[in-house]
Design an enzyme around this catalytic site. Structure first.
Site, mmCIF file in Angstrom:
data_model
loop_
_atom_site.group_PDB
_atom_site.id
_atom_site.type_symbol
_atom_site.label_atom_id
_atom_site.label_comp_id
_atom_site.label_asym_id
_atom_site.label_seq_id
_atom_site.Cartn_x
_atom_site.Cartn_y
_atom_site.Cartn_z
ATOM 1 N N ALA A 1 0.975 -0.717 -0.056
ATOM 2 C CA ALA A 1 -0.196 0.220 0.099
ATOM 3 C C ALA A 1 0.714 1.283 -0.161
ATOM 4 O O ALA A 1 2.054 1.241 0.494
ATOM 5 C CB ALA A 1 -0.802 -0.260 1.303
ATOM 6 N N MET A 2 0.327 2.116 0.016
ATOM 7 C CA MET A 2 0.980 3.869 -0.784
ATOM 8 C C MET A 2 -0.008 4.973 -0.072
ATOM 9 O O MET A 2 -1.150 5.267 -0.132
ATOM 10 C CB MET A 2 1.210 3.595 -2.360
ATOM 11 C CG MET A 2 2.262 5.421 -2.325
ATOM 12 S SD MET A 2 3.830 4.826 -1.694
ATOM 13 C CE MET A 2 4.101 7.217 -1.233
ATOM 14 N N GLU A 3 0.908 5.147 0.562
ATOM 15 C CA GLU A 3 0.199 6.718 1.872
ATOM 16 C C GLU A 3 0.441 7.915 0.861
ATOM 17 O O GLU A 3 0.779 8.879 1.870
ATOM 18 C CB GLU A 3 0.933 6.710 3.083
ATOM 19 C CG GLU A 3 2.330 7.080 2.763
ATOM 20 C CD GLU A 3 4.130 6.487 2.776
ATOM 21 O OE1 GLU A 3 3.465 5.508 2.462
ATOM 22 O OE2 GLU A 3 4.860 6.761 3.348
ATOM 23 N N HIS B 1 -1.628 2.073 9.554
ATOM 24 C CA HIS B 1 -0.299 2.324 8.939
ATOM 25 C C HIS B 1 -0.459 3.107 8.015
ATOM 26 O O HIS B 1 0.101 3.877 8.452
ATOM 27 C CB HIS B 1 0.222 0.414 8.586
ATOM 28 C CG HIS B 1 1.685 1.064 7.598
ATOM 29 N ND1 HIS B 1 2.848 0.487 8.324
ATOM 30 C CD2 HIS B 1 2.894 1.752 7.275
ATOM 31 C CE1 HIS B 1 4.399 1.356 7.927
ATOM 32 N NE2 HIS B 1 3.393 1.687 6.896
ATOM 33 N N GLU B 2 -0.826 2.830 6.723
ATOM 34 C CA GLU B 2 -1.026 4.277 6.121
ATOM 35 C C GLU B 2 -1.812 5.726 6.349
ATOM 36 O O GLU B 2 -1.573 6.520 6.039
ATOM 37 C CB GLU B 2 -1.705 3.903 4.387
ATOM 38 C CG GLU B 2 -0.846 2.083 3.861
ATOM 39 C CD GLU B 2 0.379 2.433 3.601
ATOM 40 O OE1 GLU B 2 0.670 3.398 3.706
ATOM 41 O OE2 GLU B 2 0.828 1.115 3.722
ATOM 42 N N HIS C 1 0.633 7.633 8.395
ATOM 43 C CA HIS C 1 1.567 8.495 8.133
ATOM 44 C C HIS C 1 1.471 9.327 7.222
ATOM 45 O O HIS C 1 1.650 10.293 6.779
ATOM 46 C CB HIS C 1 1.624 7.569 6.247
ATOM 47 C CG HIS C 1 2.847 6.366 5.924
ATOM 48 N ND1 HIS C 1 3.962 6.485 6.606
ATOM 49 C CD2 HIS C 1 2.881 5.072 5.373
ATOM 50 C CE1 HIS C 1 4.834 5.872 6.481
ATOM 51 N NE2 HIS C 1 4.298 4.882 6.205
#
Ligand code: BES
Ligand code: ZN
Length: 853
Positions: free
Chosen positions: A270-272, A305-306, A309
């Protein structure tokens, strides 16, 4: 090859604002764009240098603060990923410059930069998505920019897309303009000041959940059509995370909206991207009735988690990639804190024990690195996203939190985030904030964990008359060598003195310390709660006393997991005999904890790679003997109302019994039940499906493989897809394994999953050589199909190679080829392999005596 320094941009430009317009053409897989960058010039120059990679730049113009318009001459350097704009006159230092650029590029298939993802719709037609993944250094593949995390700016984005397609970016939509040619210009609200790697564009036929408003912030889950029934769990977890984290930090969410978007092809998990977080489908979408607890836990954790961020990384950003732990370790710490509040039953901090053990595993190598580590080139930045940044970083933060106290720690990081909002930081800024709030010498304690590689093993013995406890530290290295490094080890001790349990807090910063106690100690647990990032070794008498007290009664699950992991590490390092490890497993009795079983299984799995045919029977019967009584209690059928961890334990014990222990009855049942499950949907709880599918491929020959493959092809959830795909690696048959490997380059398997399949086959004892030879003979093709980041995953199986001949071939290949593992990562994989080869040589032929004894 270009010099490292040439990857850093000259420091004379300070970008303020990017106005970007992009026109993606999904059919032709291309895009065109323009960007206007407003910037300040800090030193005079005739040349502007910025980043661009695989872009055609066609026009460059600079507007000066006094209104002059200058045409620039463009030159690009491919290897350095830079473009230079040369101007006819010297630009004087000053504010208010603008650079206009026109450019075009291809939507690539490498899952980085601005890339193409596809899926099949209900009619079986292929539909195309254009989406982005910029971190760490690929924003420059979508638009020319000053692509370094400290060069923060605002971004005003417009996307011109065909009518009928959804377009998402970091901010909410502020205007939609019909261009009358079948397309629309969608303009998004300008972002806050942030780093280039956080910008995102997503274009395609997406569906979205109706927004939920969390303190005024609209929250949605987006996915390709047909997936809306799989979004409910994500919505709950995402709402919880946003509320929990803004409360924890005491800072409102810094974005204007929050979308979580499932992308069919995605390189990492995944990406924040601020306000537009992107995911692999299985990290966001699930059918709650059919998913296992571990799968749901993963989704909640990734979302947390994301979301963390948005503050740690997006609002406050590391100055450079050497300090990426400042966001990734924190997001790891916060994902656990948040998920623990979301569902305390999962006991995610105990599950983190497995991750901590993995970090200790890498950090016990001579080729480990400090958490903060020099980075120059883009691939070195990429290589920082590893177990040391995430898991070691997260574990040392937890150690510090437990030492300072959770509330002091929370206040400290809230202070840090407030003080550096919209800015960039280095590690010392974090220490300063925590020192200000706690009054403790945080920097002095923590530098030994962050700026220096490795960790200590703390040994424990009792002094005369058991009136003192002596703690001693030295570096733990698998090769057994001694060094003189020391750590400031915050130790929480729990001990029983004269039958009364007491706790002590000690900072071990010398080689050893002697603690006086007010009576004879009965037993000591030298890592209370197991929060310390070190391994423990008990003297023989102290271990005996623990055993007498009853390990299961005295130690909590995380402590027992660490006991299994620490004592195994001591076996590998030659500090103790394997029979000691066996006796520890024996002392755990009928431990039913899921994560303790996970730790035991990983050793069993390694031993079954090591065992030769003579030893195999003894090993397998020991595995069965250990697992059977626990399985007898857990069985195939969940008990209504049982804790969710029991479901996970059931899966792990079945893995031991049926897969590693090859118990004929359990294995046969697994195959039978899987068959029934496939035809009727009955006979298997979700947590056991993956294991049963693996047993089916392992035991049921070609028919088993075909059944599981058909399930893979027909999978209706992202969880099913990965369960069945990776089960195909379990076959014992060489030609079947080659068939599995051939899927890697076929159209049957998505690019995002394929390299993992190679490492899965490598971990099969029948598959290591086959997988490696297959990799060697398809090397060129693999290189053109996969990005370096993905191809790196094919090497994850190397540490479990125990055959010296194969290990030699791997060394030779890696020396002769450019393998996509930068920094110390390749050396770490090879060192682990060599350690296991050595271990296997020591153990092979001895296991029968050990396990029958
Ligand atoms: N920032 C990363 C994504 C990333 C990873 C970018 C590697 C560039 C290189 C993201 O926040 C992340 O850490 N994702 C994890 C999942 C997380 C729950 C551990 C991942 O992708 O594995
Ligand atoms: Zn992260």
């Amino acid at each position: 090859m270009a010099e490292t320094e040439s990857f850093r941009l000259p420091a004379n430009v300070s970008p303020r604002r990017y106005q970007i317009e992009l026109r993606p053409d999904l059919i032709r897989s291309r895009f065109e764009g323009t960007v206007t960058v407003s910037f300040d010039l800090l030193a005079g120059t005739t040349r502007l240098v910025l980043n661009a990679a695989e872009l055609d730049l066609s026009e460059a113009r600079v507007e000066t603060p006094d209104g002059a318009s200058l045409t620039g001459e463009i030159s690009v350097s491919g290897p350095e990923q830079r473009a230079s704009i040369s101007l006819p006159v010297d630009l004087a230092p000053g504010e208010g410059y603008q650079l206009h650029l026109r450019f075009s590029g291809a939507l690539n298939h490498h899952l980085q930069g601005f890339y193409r993802s596809t899926y099949r719709d209900d009619e079986g037609l292929e539909r195309v998505i254009a989406t982005t993944q910029f971190e760490p250094t690929d924003a420059r593949r979508a638009f020319p920019c000053w692509d370094e995390p400290a060069l923060k700016a605002t971004f005003a984005v417009s996307l011109v897309v065909d009518n009928g397609l959804t377009a998402l970016s970091n901010g909410p939509v502020v205007s939609v303009e019909d261009l009358g040619d079948g397309s629309r210009r969608i303009t998004f609200e300008e972002t806050m000041t942030m780093s280039t790697y956080l910008v995102a564009f997503v274009v395609g036929p997406f569906e979205m959940t109706p927004p939920r408003h969390i303190d005024g912030i609209p929250l949605r889950i987006a996915a390709v059509p047909g997936r809306m029934p799989l979004t409910g769990f994500a919505l709950e977890a995402a709402e919880h995370a946003l509320r929990f984290l803004s409360g924890y930090f005491e800072i409102p969410y810094p974005g204007r909206k929050m979308d979580h978007v499932a992308i069919p092809d995605f390189s990492s998990g995944a990406m924040e991207n601020l306000g537009c977080v992107t995911y692999r489908e299985n990290a966001l979408l699930a059918d709650t009735d059919a998913a296992s607890q571990v799968e749901l836990q993963r989704i909640a954790t990734v979302i947390a988690h994301e979301t963390a961020h948005m503050w740690f990384g997006d609002l406050v950003t590391m100055r450079w990639w050497d300090g990426v732990w400042l966001k990734e370790a924190f997001a790891t710490f916060m994902e656990l804190t948040t998920t623990d509040a979301f569902n305390p039953e999962w006991q995610v901090w105990t599950a983190f024990g497995t991750a901590k053990s993995a970090a200790l595993g890498t950090d016990g190598l001579k080729t480990t690195r400090p958490v903060v580590f020099e980075v120059g080139r883009p691939e070195e930045a990429e290589a920082m996203f590893d177990v040391l940044t995430y898991q070691k970083g997260g574990a040392v933060l937890r150690m510090l939190e437990q030492y300072l106290g959770p509330e002091t720690f929370r206040k400290g990081i809230s202070h840090y985030l407030t003080a550096h909002a919209y800015g960039n930081t280095e590690t010392r800024d974090l220490w300063a904030a925590l020192e200000a709030v706690s009054g403790e010498p945080v920097g002095n304690i923590m530098d030994s964990w962050i700026a220096q590689g490795g960790f200590p093993i703390v040994s424990v013995h009792a002094g005369p008359d058991r009136s003192t406890v002596v703690l001693h530290q030295r570096r733990f290295l698998y090769d057994g060598s001694e060094t003189d490094e020391r750590w400031s080890v915050p130790i929480n001790l729990r001990m029983s003195v004269d039958g009364v349990v007491q706790r002590h807090r000690v900072l071990l910063d010398e080689e050893s310390v002697e603690l006086a106690v007010d009576g004879p100690v009965d037993w000591v647990v030298a890592n209370d709660g197991s929060w310390g990032f070190y391994r423990v070794r008990y003297s023989a008498p102290m271990w005996q006393r623990l055993q007498q007290a009853g390990v299961e009664d005295v130690m909590d699950p995380f402590e027992r997991l660490s006991l299994v992991s620490d004592s195994w590490a001591a076996v590998v390092a030659g500090l103790q005999d394997i029979s000691d490890w066996v006796s520890i497993v024996g002392s755990l009795g009928e431990d039913r904890d899921a994560d303790v079983w996970g730790a035991i299984n990983s050793v069993f799995a390694l031993l079954s790679l090591v065992a030769d045919e003579n030893d195999r029977d003894a090993l397998q019967s020991f595995v069965r003997k250990t697992a059977r009584p626990v399985w007898a209690q857990l069985g195939w059928t969940p008990v209504p109302g049982e804790p969710s961890r029991a479901a996970t334990a059931r899966a792990r014990v079945l893995e031991s019994l049926a897969l590693i222990g090859a118990d004929p009855e359990a294995a046969e049942q697994a195959v039978d039940r899987f068959r029934t499950f496939v035809t009727t949907g009955q006979a298997l709880p979700p947590d056991l499906v993956s294991c049963a599918a693996r047993v089916t491929v392992a035991r049921d020959g070609d028919a088993g493989w075909q059944t599981v493959f058909a399930q893979y092809k027909g999978a209706s959830t992202p969880q099913d897809r990965v369960r069945y795909l990776f089960a195909l690696s379990e076959s014992p048959d060489p030609s079947t394994l080659r068939r599995t490997l051939d899927l890697v380059l076929s159209l049957e398997v998505r690019t995002q999953d394929a390299p993992f399949l190679i490492s899965a086959v490598m971990r099969n004892r029948h598959g290591a050589t086959i997988a490696w030879e297959w990799l060697e003979s398809h090397w060129e093709e693999l290189g053109s199909r996969f990005s370096a980041a993905l191809l790196a995953r094919a090497f994850d199986g190397i540490p479990l190679v125990v055959d010296p001949g194969l290990a030699g071939a791997i060394h030779r290949f890696c020396a002769a080829h450019e393998v996509p593992l930068a920094g110390p990562r390749l050396d770490q994989l090879l060192e682990r392999m060599d350690i296991n080869v050595g271990l296997a040589a020591r153990l092979r032929g001895t296991l029968t005596a050990v396990f029958d004894g």
